[in-house]
Design an enzyme around this catalytic site. Sequence first.
Site, PDB file in Angstrom:
ATOM      1  N   LYS A 136      35.965  51.019  29.993  1.00 51.25           N
ATOM      2  CA  LYS A 136      36.442  50.192  31.060  1.00 51.25           C
ATOM      3  C   LYS A 136      36.387  48.670  30.141  1.00 51.25           C
ATOM      4  CE  LYS A 136      34.071  48.217  34.725  1.00 51.25           C
ATOM      5  NZ  LYS A 136      34.561  46.925  34.905  1.00 51.25           N
ATOM      6  N   ASP A 187      39.989  47.748  34.354  1.00 52.17           N
ATOM      7  CA  ASP A 187      40.130  47.518  35.734  1.00 52.17           C
ATOM      8  C   ASP A 187      40.180  45.738  36.382  1.00 52.17           C
ATOM      9  OD1 ASP A 187      38.048  46.785  37.849  1.00 52.17           O
ATOM     10  OD2 ASP A 187      36.147  46.576  36.766  1.00 52.17           O
ATOM     11  N   LYS A 231      41.507  44.936  39.371  1.00 56.97           N
ATOM     12  CA  LYS A 231      41.272  44.885  40.642  1.00 56.97           C
ATOM     13  C   LYS A 231      42.320  43.378  41.174  1.00 56.97           C
ATOM     14  CE  LYS A 231      36.262  45.442  40.707  1.00 56.97           C
ATOM     15  NZ  LYS A 231      35.704  45.199  38.912  1.00 56.97           N
ATOM     16  N   LEU A 232      43.294  45.080  40.939  1.00 58.78           N
ATOM     17  CA  LEU A 232      44.781  43.680  41.713  1.00 58.78           C
ATOM     18  C   LEU A 232      44.535  43.562  43.355  1.00 58.78           C
ATOM     19  CD1 LEU A 232      47.446  45.654  39.724  1.00 58.78           C
ATOM     20  CD2 LEU A 232      46.054  43.348  39.259  1.00 58.78           C
ATOM     21  N   ASP A 292      47.310  41.366  45.916  1.00 61.32           N
ATOM     22  CA  ASP A 292      48.134  39.897  46.008  1.00 61.32           C
ATOM     23  C   ASP A 292      49.540  40.397  47.192  1.00 61.32           C
ATOM     24  OD1 ASP A 292      49.956  37.604  45.567  1.00 61.32           O
ATOM     25  OD2 ASP A 292      49.044  38.032  43.037  1.00 61.32           O
ATOM     26  N   GLY A 310      52.630  42.812  48.928  1.00 56.26           N
ATOM     27  CA  GLY A 310      52.748  44.280  47.740  1.00 56.26           C
ATOM     28  C   GLY A 310      53.838  44.094  46.903  1.00 56.26           C
ATOM     29  N   ASN A 311      54.843  43.289  46.622  1.00 55.85           N
ATOM     30  CA  ASN A 311      55.601  43.145  45.725  1.00 55.85           C
ATOM     31  C   ASN A 311      55.064  43.035  44.366  1.00 55.85           C
ATOM     32  OD1 ASN A 311      58.597  43.435  44.327  1.00 55.85           O
ATOM     33  ND2 ASN A 311      57.948  41.050  43.787  1.00 55.85           N
ATOM     34  N   THR A 312      53.958  42.155  44.286  1.00 53.09           N
ATOM     35  CA  THR A 312      53.303  41.814  42.463  1.00 53.09           C
ATOM     36  C   THR A 312      52.653  42.693  42.716  1.00 53.09           C
ATOM     37  OG1 THR A 312      53.448  39.585  43.364  1.00 53.09           O
ATOM     38  CG2 THR A 312      51.757  39.533  41.957  1.00 53.09           C
ATOM     39  N   THR A 353      29.864  46.500  44.757  1.00 54.66           N
ATOM     40  CA  THR A 353      28.705  47.299  44.729  1.00 54.66           C
ATOM     41  C   THR A 353      27.719  45.358  44.635  1.00 54.66           C
ATOM     42  OG1 THR A 353      28.743  47.245  42.312  1.00 54.66           O
ATOM     43  CG2 THR A 353      29.300  49.344  43.562  1.00 54.66           C
ATOM     44  N   GLN A 387      23.366  43.799  40.783  1.00 54.75           N
ATOM     45  CA  GLN A 387      23.854  44.711  41.614  1.00 54.75           C
ATOM     46  C   GLN A 387      23.135  44.905  42.934  1.00 54.75           C
ATOM     47  OE1 GLN A 387      26.676  46.658  40.689  1.00 54.75           O
ATOM     48  NE2 GLN A 387      27.021  45.938  39.120  1.00 54.75           N
ATOM     49  N   GLY A 397      27.450  49.383  32.715  1.00 56.22           N
ATOM     50  CA  GLY A 397      28.340  47.770  31.437  1.00 56.22           C
ATOM     51  C   GLY A 397      26.706  47.745  30.755  1.00 56.22           C
ATOM     52  N   ARG A 398      25.971  46.250  31.511  1.00 50.22           N
ATOM     53  CA  ARG A 398      24.499  45.610  30.546  1.00 50.22           C
ATOM     54  C   ARG A 398      23.705  47.012  29.940  1.00 50.22           C
ATOM     55  NH1 ARG A 398      25.153  41.335  35.245  1.00 50.22           N
ATOM     56  NH2 ARG A 398      25.601  42.974  36.231  1.00 50.22           N
TER      57      ARG A 398
HETATM   58  O1  LIG Z   1      35.208  48.306  39.702  1.00 46.35           O
HETATM   59  C1  LIG Z   1      34.367  47.987  38.901  1.00 46.35           C
HETATM   60  O2  LIG Z   1      34.166  48.349  37.667  1.00 46.35           O
HETATM   61  C2  LIG Z   1      33.069  47.236  39.472  1.00 46.35           C
HETATM   62  C3  LIG Z   1      33.162  47.748  41.225  1.00 46.35           C
HETATM   63  C4  LIG Z   1      31.844  47.373  41.786  1.00 46.35           C
HETATM   64  O3  LIG Z   1      31.991  47.579  42.732  1.00 46.35           O
HETATM   65  N1  LIG Z   1      30.658  47.163  41.542  1.00 46.35           N
HETATM   66  C5  LIG Z   1      31.398  46.760  39.852  1.00 46.35           C
HETATM   67  O4  LIG Z   1      30.397  46.292  39.203  1.00 46.35           O
HETATM   68  N2  LIG Z   1      32.337  46.853  39.268  1.00 46.35           N
HETATM   69  C6  LIG Z   1      32.368  46.319  37.312  1.00 46.35           C
HETATM   70  O5  LIG Z   1      31.265  48.053  36.984  1.00 46.35           O
HETATM   71  C7  LIG Z   1      30.749  47.437  35.637  1.00 46.35           C
HETATM   72  C8  LIG Z   1      29.384  47.274  36.453  1.00 46.35           C
HETATM   73  O6  LIG Z   1      28.724  46.236  35.220  1.00 46.35           O
HETATM   74  P1  LIG Z   1      26.929  46.677  35.171  1.00 46.35           P
HETATM   75  O7  LIG Z   1      26.236  46.098  36.498  1.00 46.35           O
HETATM   76  O8  LIG Z   1      26.324  45.014  33.612  1.00 46.35           O
HETATM   77  O9  LIG Z   1      26.579  47.681  35.166  1.00 46.35           O
HETATM   78  C9  LIG Z   1      31.067  45.487  35.654  1.00 46.35           C
HETATM   79  O10 LIG Z   1      31.947  46.069  34.570  1.00 46.35           O
HETATM   80  C10 LIG Z   1      31.783  45.337  37.122  1.00 46.35           C
HETATM   81  O11 LIG Z   1      32.787  44.921  37.164  1.00 46.35           O
END
Ligand SMILES: O=C(O)c1cc(=O)[nH]c(=O)n1[C@@H]1O[C@H](COP(=O)(O)O)[C@@H](O)[C@H]1O
Length: 230
Positions: free
Chosen positions: A38, A65, A67-68, A70, A72-74, A119, A189, A209-210
């Site tokens: 991602k 990712d 996360k748009l 804006d 509608g047109n954009t 989240t 989170q 991620g982390r």
């Molecule tokens: O759309 C996402 O990926 C996303 C949505 C959400 O509700 N929560 C969320 O944590 N994310 C993404 O998921 C990843 C989670 O990362 P870690 O918390 O490091 O595991 C990050 O890149 C966030 O941007």
Amino acid sequence: MTEIADPRDRLIVALDLPSVRAAEALIDRIGDAATFYKIGYQLGYAGGLALAERLAGRGLKVFLDLKLHDIGNTVEEGVRSASGSGATFLTVHAYPQTMRAAVRGRGAGLKILAVTVLTSYDDADAAEAGYGLPVAELVAKRAAQAAEIGIDGLVCSAAEAGAVRRVVGPDRLIVTPGIRPAGAEAGDQKRVMTPGDARRAGIDHVVVGRPITGAADPRAVARAIVADLA
Ligand SMILES: O=C(O)c1cc(=O)[nH]c(=O)n1[C@@H]1O[C@H](COP(=O)(O)O)[C@@H](O)[C@H]1O
């Protein structure tokens, strides 16, 4: 829940890193333990959009990712541009106007995921942002709207996966961040679950991620997560 032949495809590794060089180094260390990556704000604004095309060209799956959200047109034209990137998934926020626009701009091969409620939010955060519904109800409402509009999948926490599945049926994807192997730091989170519990709750993909990017051995952590998901 969709059939996925290769269990590695269920894990999406979030490349939340400061540079393309750092991302490429992590992908090399992970090797064949992961197949799906991602690219979000941090890497995307540091040259990562071009990396998306390169990864897709190497046969890896890419989740853009962005996360748009804006007018509608954009959104429609932004999604149309992203449709040429080789990405498999693209995120928009789950607002009805935004989701309708994304469906209009969606090109072949690109699936649109709608982010229901981040989240990192709990009920108090939703109230502070002005929403009159608890998180679980807001997620269910947005999931129903997304399904009605024809969005391909939902992003929510695994805690809502069962309720979302009942609302959207078996064919739409449920993708869940906020995933933490047992004992890992939650960080910012708030709605978290382990990979195995998420899978049992009926998710299709997890985003991590982390726990991987910060690990001494990212390949081993990725392999352990895939094993837990299987
Ligand atoms: O759309 C996402 O990926 C996303 C949505 C959400 O509700 N929560 C969320 O944590 N994310 C993404 O998921 C990843 C989670 O990362 P870690 O918390 O490091 O595991 C990050 O890149 C966030 O941007």
